[in-house]
Design a protein around this motif. Structure first.
Motif, PDB file in Angstrom:
ATOM      1  N   LEU B   9     -30.862 -17.406  60.672  1.00  0.00           N
ATOM      2  CA  LEU B   9     -29.610 -18.182  60.646  1.00  0.00           C
ATOM      3  C   LEU B   9     -29.034 -18.183  62.059  1.00  0.00           C
ATOM      4  O   LEU B   9     -28.710 -17.119  62.594  1.00  0.00           O
ATOM      5  CB  LEU B   9     -28.610 -17.523  59.688  1.00  0.00           C
ATOM      6  CG  LEU B   9     -27.231 -18.175  59.597  1.00  0.00           C
ATOM      7  CD1 LEU B   9     -27.260 -19.380  58.665  1.00  0.00           C
ATOM      8  CD2 LEU B   9     -26.192 -17.171  59.100  1.00  0.00           C
ATOM      9  N   THR B  10     -28.940 -19.365  62.674  1.00  0.00           N
ATOM     10  CA  THR B  10     -28.420 -19.426  64.044  1.00  0.00           C
ATOM     11  C   THR B  10     -27.568 -20.678  64.250  1.00  0.00           C
ATOM     12  O   THR B  10     -27.523 -21.568  63.388  1.00  0.00           O
ATOM     13  CB  THR B  10     -29.559 -19.473  65.107  1.00  0.00           C
ATOM     14  OG1 THR B  10     -30.113 -20.800  65.142  1.00  0.00           O
ATOM     15  CG2 THR B  10     -30.672 -18.487  64.812  1.00  0.00           C
ATOM     16  N   ASP B  11     -26.970 -20.746  65.424  1.00  0.00           N
ATOM     17  CA  ASP B  11     -26.288 -21.972  65.853  1.00  0.00           C
ATOM     18  C   ASP B  11     -27.081 -22.657  66.974  1.00  0.00           C
ATOM     19  O   ASP B  11     -26.509 -23.411  67.759  1.00  0.00           O
ATOM     20  CB  ASP B  11     -24.851 -21.669  66.312  1.00  0.00           C
ATOM     21  CG  ASP B  11     -24.788 -20.747  67.525  1.00  0.00           C
ATOM     22  OD1 ASP B  11     -25.830 -20.213  67.959  1.00  0.00           O
ATOM     23  OD2 ASP B  11     -23.669 -20.549  68.056  1.00  0.00           O
ATOM     24  N   PHE B  12     -28.387 -22.433  67.002  1.00  0.00           N
ATOM     25  CA  PHE B  12     -29.209 -22.925  68.116  1.00  0.00           C
ATOM     26  C   PHE B  12     -29.583 -24.408  68.003  1.00  0.00           C
ATOM     27  O   PHE B  12     -30.083 -24.990  68.959  1.00  0.00           O
ATOM     28  CB  PHE B  12     -30.509 -22.121  68.221  1.00  0.00           C
ATOM     29  CG  PHE B  12     -30.323 -20.689  68.628  1.00  0.00           C
ATOM     30  CD1 PHE B  12     -29.137 -20.234  69.183  1.00  0.00           C
ATOM     31  CD2 PHE B  12     -31.366 -19.770  68.477  1.00  0.00           C
ATOM     32  CE1 PHE B  12     -28.974 -18.908  69.574  1.00  0.00           C
ATOM     33  CE2 PHE B  12     -31.213 -18.442  68.864  1.00  0.00           C
ATOM     34  CZ  PHE B  12     -30.017 -18.015  69.409  1.00  0.00           C
ATOM     35  N   ARG B  43     -22.196 -24.667  63.501  1.00  0.00           N
ATOM     36  CA  ARG B  43     -21.589 -25.258  64.705  1.00  0.00           C
ATOM     37  C   ARG B  43     -21.477 -24.193  65.791  1.00  0.00           C
ATOM     38  O   ARG B  43     -21.170 -23.027  65.493  1.00  0.00           O
ATOM     39  CB  ARG B  43     -20.227 -25.854  64.361  1.00  0.00           C
ATOM     40  CG  ARG B  43     -20.363 -27.153  63.541  1.00  0.00           C
ATOM     41  CD  ARG B  43     -18.997 -27.681  63.152  1.00  0.00           C
ATOM     42  NE  ARG B  43     -18.275 -26.637  62.427  1.00  0.00           N
ATOM     43  CZ  ARG B  43     -16.960 -26.580  62.310  1.00  0.00           C
ATOM     44  NH1 ARG B  43     -16.204 -27.502  62.867  1.00  0.00           N
ATOM     45  NH2 ARG B  43     -16.381 -25.609  61.633  1.00  0.00           N
ATOM     46  N   PRO B  44     -21.746 -24.570  67.045  1.00  0.00           N
ATOM     47  CA  PRO B  44     -21.798 -23.561  68.110  1.00  0.00           C
ATOM     48  C   PRO B  44     -20.628 -22.575  68.071  1.00  0.00           C
ATOM     49  O   PRO B  44     -19.468 -22.986  67.997  1.00  0.00           O
ATOM     50  CB  PRO B  44     -21.779 -24.411  69.386  1.00  0.00           C
ATOM     51  CG  PRO B  44     -22.458 -25.681  68.989  1.00  0.00           C
ATOM     52  CD  PRO B  44     -22.053 -25.911  67.560  1.00  0.00           C
ATOM     53  N   ALA B  48     -17.343 -17.577  61.587  1.00  0.00           N
ATOM     54  CA  ALA B  48     -16.898 -17.591  60.193  1.00  0.00           C
ATOM     55  C   ALA B  48     -17.750 -18.540  59.352  1.00  0.00           C
ATOM     56  O   ALA B  48     -18.047 -18.269  58.183  1.00  0.00           O
ATOM     57  CB  ALA B  48     -15.418 -17.987  60.110  1.00  0.00           C
ATOM     58  N   GLU B  49     -18.133 -19.644  59.949  1.00  0.00           N
ATOM     59  CA  GLU B  49     -19.006 -20.595  59.248  1.00  0.00           C
ATOM     60  C   GLU B  49     -20.356 -19.937  58.938  1.00  0.00           C
ATOM     61  O   GLU B  49     -20.892 -20.076  57.830  1.00  0.00           O
ATOM     62  CB  GLU B  49     -19.194 -21.829  60.134  1.00  0.00           C
ATOM     63  CG  GLU B  49     -19.944 -22.949  59.481  1.00  0.00           C
ATOM     64  CD  GLU B  49     -19.979 -24.197  60.383  1.00  0.00           C
ATOM     65  OE1 GLU B  49     -18.907 -24.659  60.825  1.00  0.00           O
ATOM     66  OE2 GLU B  49     -21.087 -24.687  60.655  1.00  0.00           O
ATOM     67  N   ALA B  50     -20.880 -19.222  59.916  1.00  0.00           N
ATOM     68  CA  ALA B  50     -22.150 -18.522  59.705  1.00  0.00           C
ATOM     69  C   ALA B  50     -22.014 -17.487  58.594  1.00  0.00           C
ATOM     70  O   ALA B  50     -22.907 -17.339  57.751  1.00  0.00           O
ATOM     71  CB  ALA B  50     -22.587 -17.847  61.002  1.00  0.00           C
TER      72      ALA B  50
END
Lengths: 259, 259, 259
Positions: B9-12, B43-44, B48-50
């Motif tokens: 799980l990333t924002d990449f 989102r980068p 909290a979203e993650a």
């Protein structure tokens, strides 16, 4: 023995965890299954688009692949979920037309309406059957359980396909049915053998079919038979959707003349 | 024995090679590990979203899955990287709140601050710990090395979760915490059992909870319990984010009345 | 023995079934191959971008990985498809410069022009060699067939790389060659060891190199050595592309002064 293959096609996108959850469920229930993505970027609720993309791809997957197709606007209603076994593959989908192009060119060995909760997750969300029904059913099928165990036989409605097969000279009408990532406009005109063909699209006349993009100059539009055997309008090193100022584009008509 | 599973799980995003490099590193160090994506489109820098997306998904992954979570705005600073072992899973994340929702509902067996460079790549870029620390640590854990080898025990701060559990009648206030690919507005209101509920959101009143999308007419908005058990505002065959003209939308408040 | 690894890099996007078909073909021909994605979001026909992304990633993949690279604006023309074997890896690509950065830093054991149709699919679409040639060739290579079987030896043109190696003091000029998902502007300036460096970009002066994003305040721009060893312009918790109002950005110049 080769690992069983499960191929996924959805409109879930890849921003959320929805696809990841489906893969988690499959991996939990059958760690030996190999999961391949067809795409998760079918536009939301666009069943016809899903039908086309599945049709364009399925013949390139291994024998016995189980195709899991979830574009399902009426999820949670009384619409059926069907498992269809053909000579080479197995397909799972809502009974909403998503399999029409597959059914038009494959014999059906079995068609079952999926109703046996023994093969579902214990808790079923009315809005996410992809995770709670489709994924576990696919995982069970991939372990060798027969479709017949999943529910009762069902009759399939054979709907007409949308391809126009061009086999003789004359004027033929068709339309754009899909626009790909490159902006190529893919039509429902299927051309079996090479003809001398002219094409009229919007206010543009193409005086011949080209073989590949680099048969015209950079930035120029062309007409060719695309990689699925369908007539396609493209722009070399460019984007036909933008070139023709097309907004949605699905349904735009074209006319071809075969000599 | 089942292959060890590593979930990412990333924002990449998926435009660059960042995720590919992480998978390359894992595959180099433990070719037997099975790597599944949760998503790379957080989102980068939105921790909290993650946290929400991880929470929504983790229970659907196999026993012993190692979850690698890299949304890490202070990468390269003195912030800690933690490995947390719970009864069923292992989690790696920056110590920035990403695991809060997991910690709120799971017992912690071990929590370790990752400091042992023996388990990192040799050269550490200060801006890409995902590739140089998280991926190799996950690969080593997946071969059976205990978290304790990675560093010293650490204390975890237990922060409050953001869910509002609705268990009795009255007025409850909540807010939108996530908007998915379909434009569904997902709130922090968790509804344990079915109630008669009315919802007020922006200037719209919903007089009941629906079961699924097709319980209303096409294009109409509805309120339902989504696939994560949270109250959700949706539009049948449409997009609630667009319907309500919401720009960002995270944090928008709503009020429910339970009879 | 470890499974053979095939890594994919294309400009196909993930909206269509193109990548799925390639994986289907590989899986059909060699079910044991492990397929990893580098990215499929190279901008259409941007060969130089593909060259950079491949270069940034390849060293993190397992020994003997077969890299399949399809950014191929002249597909179907007489351009060659080459297989290049280096000490640690094998690369397949159109002969259009995509492998330039790889060739600049790797010895070439063999270079073959792929011409033997025995290793292709039976029907070759002139517009989708990714599916019909690249994927089956990669699958065959992954079963242990030598590149020499695929065609005749070919000479490779060694073109200059675009990196500016900074090894001594003075003024150096460079340019932006890639912009990543986070809006980081990655330049062609390669800095071998730490120097005191000032950077001038657009009308902005950076008086030093920082180590990582959190070395400046939130929203502030900085200059640092990125995770590929190249000078990079970033914004903490922000997006440098947006901060500097850059539209395309590739090719923008900068000047560094090394003391």
């Amino acid at each position: 023995m080769n690992p069983p293959t499960i191929a996924l096609l959805t409109d879930f996108g890849t921003k959320d965890a929805y696809v990841g959850m489906m893969k988690g469920v499959i991996s939990t229930m059958n760690p030996d299954a190999k999961v391949l993505d067809i795409t998760h970027h079918i536009r939301p609720q666009q069943v016809a688009e899903a039908a086309f993309v599945l049709w364009s791809a399925y013949r390139y997957f291994p024998e016995k692949t189980i195709f899991v197709n979830v574009v399902d606007p009426t999820v949670g209603s009384k619409r059926k979920i069907i498992v269809v076994k053909t000579p080479h593959h197995t397909f799972i989908a809502p009974d909403n037309g998503l399999l029409d192009l597959i059914l038009a060119e494959n014999e059906v060995y079995h068609a079952v309406s999926v109703t046996n909760p023994q093969f579902f997750l214990k808790h079923i969300s009315p809005t996410f059957h992809g995770r709670d029904i489709f994924a576990p059913v696919a995982a069970h099928l991939s372990t060798g359980i027969a479709p017949a165990a999943m529910g009762n036989n069902t009759n399939l409605q054979h709907r007409h396909t949308s391809f126009v097969s061009v086999e003789k000279s004359g004027i033929h009408k068709g339309k754009v049915i899909y626009i790909d990532h490159f902006g190529n406009l893919i039509t429902n005109i299927r051309i079996a053998k090479p003809f001398l063909i002219t094409t009229q699209f919007l206010d543009y006349d193409f005086d011949s079919l080209k073989r590949t993009y680099s048969d015209v100059d950079k930035g120029q539009p062309l007409c060719l038979i695309g990689s699925s055997g369908l007539l396609e309008i493209a722009v070399r090193d460019g984007n036909a959707k933008d070139f023709f100022g097309v907004k949605d584009g699905i349904g735009l008509e074209l006319e071809i003349s075969v000599n």
